[in-house]
Design an enzyme around this catalytic site. Structure first.
Site, PDB file in Angstrom:
ATOM      1  N   LYS A 165      15.196   0.500   4.197  1.00  0.00           N
ATOM      2  CA  LYS A 165      14.522   1.007   2.997  1.00  0.00           C
ATOM      3  C   LYS A 165      14.599   2.538   2.923  1.00  0.00           C
ATOM      4  CE  LYS A 165      11.758   1.410  -0.493  1.00  0.00           C
ATOM      5  NZ  LYS A 165      12.294   1.233  -1.841  1.00  0.00           N
ATOM      6  N   THR A 192       6.304   0.878   1.991  1.00  0.00           N
ATOM      7  CA  THR A 192       7.331   1.664   2.690  1.00  0.00           C
ATOM      8  C   THR A 192       6.610   2.632   3.615  1.00  0.00           C
ATOM      9  OG1 THR A 192       8.724   1.559   0.725  1.00  0.00           O
ATOM     10  CG2 THR A 192       9.311   3.195   2.388  1.00  0.00           C
ATOM     11  N   LYS A 234       7.155  11.182   0.148  1.00  0.00           N
ATOM     12  CA  LYS A 234       6.850  10.504   1.427  1.00  0.00           C
ATOM     13  C   LYS A 234       8.107   9.862   2.008  1.00  0.00           C
ATOM     14  CE  LYS A 234       5.922   6.397   0.992  1.00  0.00           C
ATOM     15  NZ  LYS A 234       5.682   4.991   0.763  1.00  0.00           N
ATOM     16  N   LEU A 239       0.835  -1.204   0.000  1.00  0.00           N
ATOM     17  CA  LEU A 239       0.000   0.000   0.000  1.00  0.00           C
ATOM     18  C   LEU A 239       0.868   1.251   0.000  1.00  0.00           C
ATOM     19  CD1 LEU A 239      -2.400  -1.544   2.622  1.00  0.00           C
ATOM     20  CD2 LEU A 239      -2.976  -1.043   0.230  1.00  0.00           C
ATOM     21  N   PRO A 240       0.287   2.407  -0.372  1.00  0.00           N
ATOM     22  CA  PRO A 240       1.134   3.606  -0.533  1.00  0.00           C
ATOM     23  C   PRO A 240       1.867   4.057   0.738  1.00  0.00           C
ATOM     24  CG  PRO A 240      -1.014   3.920  -1.583  1.00  0.00           C
ATOM     25  CD  PRO A 240      -1.093   2.633  -0.818  1.00  0.00           C
TER      26      PRO A 240
HETATM   27  P1  NAD Z   1       0.464   2.621  -6.046  1.00  0.00           P
HETATM   28  O1  NAD Z   1      -0.096   3.911  -5.586  1.00  0.00           O
HETATM   29  O2  NAD Z   1       0.689   2.391  -7.509  1.00  0.00           O
HETATM   30  O3  NAD Z   1      -0.463   1.410  -5.530  1.00  0.00           O
HETATM   31  C1  NAD Z   1      -1.065   1.354  -4.276  1.00  0.00           C
HETATM   32  C2  NAD Z   1      -2.366   0.558  -4.392  1.00  0.00           C
HETATM   33  O4  NAD Z   1      -2.962   0.481  -3.095  1.00  0.00           O
HETATM   34  C3  NAD Z   1      -3.402   1.206  -5.304  1.00  0.00           C
HETATM   35  O5  NAD Z   1      -3.882   0.247  -6.240  1.00  0.00           O
HETATM   36  C4  NAD Z   1      -4.507   1.666  -4.354  1.00  0.00           C
HETATM   37  O6  NAD Z   1      -5.800   1.616  -4.940  1.00  0.00           O
HETATM   38  C5  NAD Z   1      -4.366   0.661  -3.234  1.00  0.00           C
HETATM   39  N1  NAD Z   1      -4.910   1.097  -1.951  1.00  0.00           N
HETATM   40  C6  NAD Z   1      -4.745   2.294  -1.324  1.00  0.00           C
HETATM   41  N2  NAD Z   1      -5.339   2.281  -0.118  1.00  0.00           N
HETATM   42  C7  NAD Z   1      -5.890   1.051   0.025  1.00  0.00           C
HETATM   43  C8  NAD Z   1      -6.625   0.407   1.068  1.00  0.00           C
HETATM   44  N3  NAD Z   1      -6.893   1.038   2.223  1.00  0.00           N
HETATM   45  N4  NAD Z   1      -7.010  -0.856   0.864  1.00  0.00           N
HETATM   46  C9  NAD Z   1      -6.734  -1.503  -0.298  1.00  0.00           C
HETATM   47  N5  NAD Z   1      -6.048  -0.955  -1.309  1.00  0.00           N
HETATM   48  C10 NAD Z   1      -5.631   0.307  -1.149  1.00  0.00           C
HETATM   49  O7  NAD Z   1       1.819   2.416  -5.228  1.00  0.00           O
HETATM   50  P2  NAD Z   1       3.073   1.495  -5.627  1.00  0.00           P
HETATM   51  O8  NAD Z   1       3.953   2.252  -6.553  1.00  0.00           O
HETATM   52  O9  NAD Z   1       2.592   0.141  -5.978  1.00  0.00           O
HETATM   53  O10 NAD Z   1       3.852   1.464  -4.210  1.00  0.00           O
HETATM   54  C11 NAD Z   1       3.379   0.709  -3.102  1.00  0.00           C
HETATM   55  C12 NAD Z   1       4.396   0.823  -1.967  1.00  0.00           C
HETATM   56  O11 NAD Z   1       5.658   0.316  -2.415  1.00  0.00           O
HETATM   57  C13 NAD Z   1       4.657   2.259  -1.484  1.00  0.00           C
HETATM   58  O12 NAD Z   1       4.832   2.270  -0.100  1.00  0.00           O
HETATM   59  C14 NAD Z   1       5.947   2.624  -2.210  1.00  0.00           C
HETATM   60  O13 NAD Z   1       6.671   3.613  -1.490  1.00  0.00           O
HETATM   61  C15 NAD Z   1       6.662   1.299  -2.257  1.00  0.00           C
HETATM   62  N6  NAD Z   1       7.601   1.112  -3.382  1.00  0.00           N
HETATM   63  C16 NAD Z   1       7.279   1.505  -4.637  1.00  0.00           C
HETATM   64  C17 NAD Z   1       8.203   1.324  -5.666  1.00  0.00           C
HETATM   65  C18 NAD Z   1       7.898   1.749  -7.091  1.00  0.00           C
HETATM   66  O14 NAD Z   1       8.833   1.773  -7.911  1.00  0.00           O
HETATM   67  N7  NAD Z   1       6.659   2.078  -7.440  1.00  0.00           N
HETATM   68  C19 NAD Z   1       9.438   0.724  -5.403  1.00  0.00           C
HETATM   69  C20 NAD Z   1       9.723   0.296  -4.111  1.00  0.00           C
HETATM   70  C21 NAD Z   1       8.793   0.504  -3.099  1.00  0.00           C
END
Ligand code: NAD
Length: 299
Positions: free
Chosen positions: A172, A97, A247, A66-67
């Site tokens: 991280k 994260t 964030k 999740l975000p």
């Molecule tokens: P994203 O915003 O693309 O996806 C998050 C998903 O969570 C969305 O589909 C959203 O609808 C869902 N969501 C939000 N609140 C929710 C809830 N209460 N219940 C159910 N679903 C819910 O984010 P992402 O890029 O996939 O990143 C996710 C995590 O991974 C973050 O913490 C980010 O910092 C970390 N991360 C991302 C990357 C990257 O390259 N994108 C790399 C490493 C770590």
């Protein structure tokens, strides 16, 4: 692995990660706040649930992606949150994260239900998520680490135990502070080199055989057209959002304040991404700092 795996959060990262489990013949039960994200996974064979609680009632292994901390808290403790239905002995792996304090709080609440919680944030980006090449930084009881590792290896290639709950997040945050800084540095460098008349691809090639080389220059170059099939060559769509990098740098800032560590470049990177968050680039990949710098160039 006969029990199904629950997966909550099917965004840029989680969608690929859940798909990798499906491709390795796991039965996967998914939930996302956006129904369309579940529909996409259903096409790959996932079964959708109507809430985190419903996922938790059907499996003893759950991954959340999740975000930010508030979304993890909501998915765990909100109305129909997973803790309301979690089964005793369940393994809860949070790959989001978030701030270590929230991870520690979720561990405590999970333990009250007889469940094991571990923080397992990832590094590698969307391409590594797609290709199951992520690095997982795991915080939690050593006793359950091997069990967690055997699942996580289906979505990544490195799984490292860092210490108790919260230490995965600490590792991280350090990594992403460095990433935020090197991405800005790479964007500045590419912009300057092009202004000096160098060809972008040639400059990237030279950097990558020289001492300026880094992940941002080599695998995620922010200059459009230098590397195909990454966000910078696709109008900065997908990838790792500016708001998510903001964030993470905020988490680094808080951690530095608490530990009295000097992070002048981390703080500057945080401010630059905060300013970007107030522009139309907010919804783009964090490599769009390249475009942001171009807008700031003297005309
Ligand atoms: P994203 O915003 O693309 O996806 C998050 C998903 O969570 C969305 O589909 C959203 O609808 C869902 N969501 C939000 N609140 C929710 C809830 N209460 N219940 C159910 N679903 C819910 O984010 P992402 O890029 O996939 O990143 C996710 C995590 O991974 C973050 O913490 C980010 O910092 C970390 N991360 C991302 C990357 C990257 O390259 N994108 C790399 C490493 C770590």
């Amino acid at each position: 692995w006969e029990d199904p795996v629950g997966f909550i959060g099917l965004g840029n990262m989680g969608g690929h990660m859940a798909r990798n489990l499906l491709s390795k013949n796991f039965k996967v039960i998914v939930y996302d706040a956006l129904p369309n994200n579940m529909k996409i996974l259903e096409k790959s064979g996932a079964q959708s649930a109507s809430s985190p609680a419903e996922v938790a009632s059907q499996t003893k292994t759950l991954v959340t992606m999740l975000p930010a901390g508030q979304h993890v808290r909501e998915a765990y403790t909100g109305d129909k949150g997973l803790l309301s239905a979690v089964r005793s002995g369940s393994l809860l792996l949070d790959s989001s994260t978030i701030e270590p304090a929230t991870s520690q709080e979720m561990e405590k609440l999970a333990a009250e239900k007889g469940a094991i919680y571990m923080d397992a944030p990832v590094s590698g980006g969307v391409v590594a998520a797609r290709d199951a090449l992520l690095t997982f930084m795991v915080g939690g009881s050593e006793k359950y680490f091997e069990q967690a590792k055997s699942l996580l290896l289906n979505m990544g290639k490195n799984v490292v135990h860092c210490g108790p709950v919260g230490t995965g997040q600490a590792a991280k945050v350090c990594n992403n502070m460095l990433l935020g800084i090197t991405m800005i540095g790479t964007a500045e460098t590419m912009n300057l080199g092009i202004r000096l008349g160098l060809d972008a691809k040639l400059l990237a090639k030279i950097l990558n055989m020289s001492s300026g080389r880094c992940w941002s220059s080599e695998l995620y170059n922010p200059c459009p057209g230098v590397i195909e099939n990454i966000p910078s060559s696709n109008n900065y769509e997908g990838g790792f959002g500016v708001t998510l990098m903001t964030k993470d740098l905020g988490l680094a800032q808080t951690a530095a304040t608490a530990t009295k560590a000097a992070i002048p470049l981390g703080s500057l990177a945080h401010q630059l991404y905060r300013i970007m968050s107030g522009t139309p680039l907010a919804c783009k990949d964090f490599a769009s700092v390249y475009e942001f710098l171009q807008e700031m160039d003297a005309k």
